[in-house]
Design an enzyme around this catalytic site. Structure first.
Site, short mmCIF file in Angstrom:
data_model
loop_
_atom_site.label_atom_id
_atom_site.label_comp_id
_atom_site.label_asym_id
_atom_site.label_seq_id
_atom_site.Cartn_x
_atom_site.Cartn_y
_atom_site.Cartn_z
N ALA A 9 47.23 31.12 34.90
CA ALA A 9 48.39 30.57 34.18
C ALA A 9 49.24 29.72 35.10
O ALA A 9 50.46 29.69 35.00
CB ALA A 9 49.22 31.73 33.62
N ALA A 10 48.59 29.01 36.02
CA ALA A 10 49.35 28.25 37.01
C ALA A 10 49.55 26.79 36.64
O ALA A 10 50.41 26.12 37.19
CB ALA A 10 48.66 28.35 38.37
N GLY A 11 48.76 26.31 35.70
CA GLY A 11 48.80 24.88 35.37
C GLY A 11 50.10 24.45 34.72
O GLY A 11 50.84 25.26 34.15
N ARG A 15 50.29 17.52 29.34
CA ARG A 15 50.14 16.91 28.01
C ARG A 15 51.00 17.58 26.94
O ARG A 15 51.11 17.07 25.82
CB ARG A 15 48.66 16.90 27.61
CG ARG A 15 47.85 15.98 28.53
CD ARG A 15 46.37 16.13 28.27
NE ARG A 15 46.00 15.65 26.97
CZ ARG A 15 44.91 16.04 26.31
NH1 ARG A 15 44.10 16.94 26.85
NH2 ARG A 15 44.64 15.56 25.13
N GLU A 154 29.95 20.89 35.83
CA GLU A 154 31.13 20.26 35.24
C GLU A 154 30.76 18.87 34.71
O GLU A 154 29.90 18.19 35.28
CB GLU A 154 32.23 20.14 36.29
CG GLU A 154 32.90 21.46 36.61
CD GLU A 154 33.43 22.16 35.37
OE1 GLU A 154 34.29 21.58 34.69
OE2 GLU A 154 32.97 23.27 35.07
N LYS A 333 72.26 44.02 11.17
CA LYS A 333 71.83 44.03 12.58
C LYS A 333 72.17 45.37 13.20
O LYS A 333 73.27 45.88 13.00
CB LYS A 333 72.57 42.92 13.34
CG LYS A 333 72.17 42.82 14.79
CD LYS A 333 73.34 42.50 15.72
CE LYS A 333 74.26 43.68 15.92
NZ LYS A 333 75.25 43.52 17.00
N ASN A 359 77.27 53.02 -1.53
CA ASN A 359 77.23 51.67 -2.10
C ASN A 359 78.26 50.80 -1.38
O ASN A 359 79.43 51.15 -1.33
CB ASN A 359 77.56 51.75 -3.60
CG ASN A 359 77.30 50.42 -4.29
OD1 ASN A 359 77.66 49.37 -3.78
ND2 ASN A 359 76.67 50.47 -5.45
N ALA A 362 80.27 43.91 -2.64
CA ALA A 362 80.06 42.50 -2.26
C ALA A 362 81.09 42.04 -1.25
O ALA A 362 82.27 42.39 -1.33
CB ALA A 362 80.15 41.63 -3.51
C1 UD1 Z 1 37.44 24.58 32.78
C2 UD1 Z 1 36.02 24.76 33.31
C3 UD1 Z 1 35.04 24.14 32.33
C4 UD1 Z 1 35.24 24.73 30.94
C5 UD1 Z 1 36.69 24.56 30.49
C6 UD1 Z 1 36.93 25.30 29.21
C7 UD1 Z 1 36.28 24.80 35.73
C8 UD1 Z 1 36.10 24.03 36.99
N1 UD1 Z 1 35.94 24.14 34.60
O1 UD1 Z 1 37.67 23.18 32.77
O2 UD1 Z 1 33.71 24.38 32.76
O3 UD1 Z 1 34.36 24.11 30.04
O4 UD1 Z 1 37.55 25.14 31.50
O5 UD1 Z 1 38.20 25.01 28.76
O6 UD1 Z 1 36.69 25.93 35.77
N2 UD1 Z 1 44.26 26.64 36.40
C9 UD1 Z 1 45.03 27.27 37.34
N3 UD1 Z 1 45.00 26.85 38.62
C10 UD1 Z 1 44.21 25.81 39.04
C11 UD1 Z 1 43.41 25.17 38.07
C12 UD1 Z 1 43.45 25.61 36.75
O7 UD1 Z 1 45.76 28.21 37.02
O8 UD1 Z 1 44.24 25.50 40.24
C13 UD1 Z 1 44.30 27.08 35.01
C14 UD1 Z 1 44.90 25.97 34.15
O9 UD1 Z 1 46.29 26.22 33.96
C15 UD1 Z 1 44.14 26.08 32.86
C16 UD1 Z 1 42.83 26.72 33.23
O10 UD1 Z 1 42.99 27.27 34.53
O11 UD1 Z 1 44.79 26.91 31.95
C17 UD1 Z 1 41.67 25.75 33.16
O12 UD1 Z 1 41.84 24.78 34.15
P1 UD1 Z 1 41.48 23.27 33.95
O13 UD1 Z 1 41.63 22.59 35.27
O14 UD1 Z 1 42.20 22.71 32.78
O15 UD1 Z 1 39.93 23.38 33.62
P2 UD1 Z 1 39.15 22.56 32.56
O16 UD1 Z 1 39.07 21.14 32.99
O17 UD1 Z 1 39.60 22.88 31.22
#
Ligand code: UD1
Length: 448
Positions: A9-11, A15, A154, A333, A359, A362
């Site tokens: 959950a680091a991303g 978008r 990939e 509440k 009761n 109103a």
């Molecule tokens: C990844 C897979 C791909 C798969 C796809 C499915 C890899 C290299 N590729 O690609 O094969 O088909 O998921 O959706 O794994 N994240 C981190 N830290 C990082 C990188 C990513 O927490 O350093 C998290 C992102 O927040 C995201 C998830 O991992 O939620 C997927 O990462 P992302 O880089 O988007 O991988 P995809 O390109 O979707």
């Protein structure tokens, strides 16, 4: 075999075009991250590690809010999914068992799918969740020999022949913890994206003589959210499922498409939900109740036979016993209403206890807030609160007591008493007519 979850959950989720970290956007009143945690929770994991990066403090708070045993590992730089998983190593030190890697932005992985993966782990070192993609696009491709997963490629690194493969990688992986971290140590960033790919793990496992395989699921389970459009689509999918489930469970929905459920809504059979009802989180409705149109409920409990609405608002801590009636434009509440109590019109009941059979007329308001603190109103059984009573809390109304309409009640009313707290009425003989005539004269002479 003990299991642990690692949830990536680091991303940033660029978008999404948002200040909020991607995994904190909500479906059905819960963050995407919580949906992922809930699907993983079906395995009763011994440990859960959330890997946070962008907005880590907020992500950590949301994770702990849902489950205070969760550990949070920090990934300060997003160097790839493999690197992200490695950040959980320390949190899992001493852990022996299987790890499943899930994604904070992928809310619909079914519990049965994860169970299938754990079952497959008995025969294979690495188990990857795959799906047949309608449009394989940029997903990683699963290169198979029979049921053996040879490697994941990939999209960016794939040959034309590999790009023609339609069996795709969901990203979800299961492996023994020690094995997974050992394999990840061998992952390099020598690829088109310059990232440490988690997807290199099966290939490295095969090279070391370990087995890898694929469990497949429906593509719909693997839906990842990275745009507002995908978020809206996911909300729609969730709502459609929740409505179908409610109908299957014996709940009547007069206009299913207009009812909005939360991720944790529970409704008993033979309850009727009229059109345009919104359930926020934390609502339980027992069997045989009725929620009438345009009501908005959150954090409340409605017992058997109760009728709520139309246009009612139940907020957290509203606890309605059997056969309670809450009518139009009533807000409740943090209040308990005992069996058969009625608040039928235009009232605010906050921080209150109302006895059985009472009761409330109103326009009654429990004046619970003095600008700094909240205060409680207690009303006994079979009491009668006259219309437009202001109950200035803290205040207590005894059993079978009454308040006169329009009263401002600032002192306790003993059981059986009638409290009158308003100006006594006086009638001025003929004054209304005289006043009107005078005003008409003023208007006619243009003196106003
Ligand atoms: C990844 C897979 C791909 C798969 C796809 C499915 C890899 C290299 N590729 O690609 O094969 O088909 O998921 O959706 O794994 N994240 C981190 N830290 C990082 C990188 C990513 O927490 O350093 C998290 C992102 O927040 C995201 C998830 O991992 O939620 C997927 O990462 P992302 O880089 O988007 O991988 P995809 O390109 O979707």
């Amino acid at each position: 075999m003990p299991t642990a979850l690692i949830i990536l959950a680091a991303g940033q989720g660029t978008r999404m075009n948002s200040d909020l970290p991607k995994v904190l956007h909500q479906i059905a009143g819960a963050p995407l991250l919580v949906h992922a945690m809930k699907s993983g929770a079906s395995l009763a994991p011994d440990r859960t590690v959330v890997v946070a990066g962008h907005g880590a403090d907020q992500v950590k708070a949301a994770a702990l809010d849902w489950d205070d045993r969760v550990q949070v590992a920090l990934q300060t730089e997003q160097l790839g999914t493999g690197h992200a998983v490695l950040q959980a190593r320390q949190a899992l030190s001493g852990f022996q068992g299987d790890v499943i890697v899930l994604y904070g932005d992928t809310p619909f992985i079914a519990p049965e799918t994860l169970e299938k993966m754990i079952a497959a782990r008995q025969h294979h070192a690495v188990v990857v969740l795959g799906f047949q993609a309608a449009d394989p696009g940029r997903y990683g491709r699963l290169v198979m020999t029979g049921d053996v997963l040879e490697k994941i490629v990939e999209y960016k690194d794939a040959s034309e022949a590999e790009r023609a493969i339609t069996l795709c990688n969901s990203g979800v992986v299961a492996a023994d913890a020690q094995t997974l971290f050992d394999l990840l140590d061998a992952v390099s960033n020598d690829n088109a994206a310059g990232e440490y790919y988690l997807t290199d793990v099966p290939g490295i496992a095969r090279a070391r003589g370990l087995t890898a395989t694929v469990v497949t699921c429906d593509e719909a389970e693997t839906l990842g959210i990275d745009t507002r459009a995908a978020l809206a689509q996911a909300e729609g999918i969730f709502q459609t499922r929740a409505r179908t489930e409610a109908l299957d469970n014996g709940v009547t929905l007069q206009a299913p498409d207009t009812v909005i459920f939360a991720h944790d809504t529970v409704i008993g059979r033979d309850t009727v939900i009229e059109p345009n009802v919104v359930f926020g989180p934390g609502v339980t409705v027992e069997s045989g109740a009725r929620v009438r149109a345009f009501s908005h409920l959150e954090g409340c409990h409605i017992s058997r036979g109760a009728i709520v609405g139309p246009y009612a608002r139940l907020r957290p801590g509203a606890e309605l016993a059997e056969d309670v009636r809450i009518g139009n434009f009533v807000e409740v509440k943090n209040a308990t209403l005992a069996t058969g109590a009625k608040v039928n019109h235009l009232s605010y009941i906050g921080d209150a206890t109302i006895g059985a059979g009472t009761n409330v007329g109103a326009g009654t308001i429990t004046c619970n807030y003095d600008g700094v603190m909240k205060h409680h109103t207690t009303i006994g059984e079979r009491a009668f609160i006259g219309s437009n009573t202001m109950l200035v809390a803290p205040v207590e109304i005894g059993d079978e007591a009454m308040t006169a309409s329009g009263s401002v009640i600032t002192e306790d009313v003993p059981a059986g008493d009638l409290a009158v707290a308003r100006e006594k009425q006086t009638n001025k003989t003929g004054l209304a007519r005289r006043l009107m005539e005078k005003l008409r004269v003023i208007k006619a002479k243009g003196l106003n």
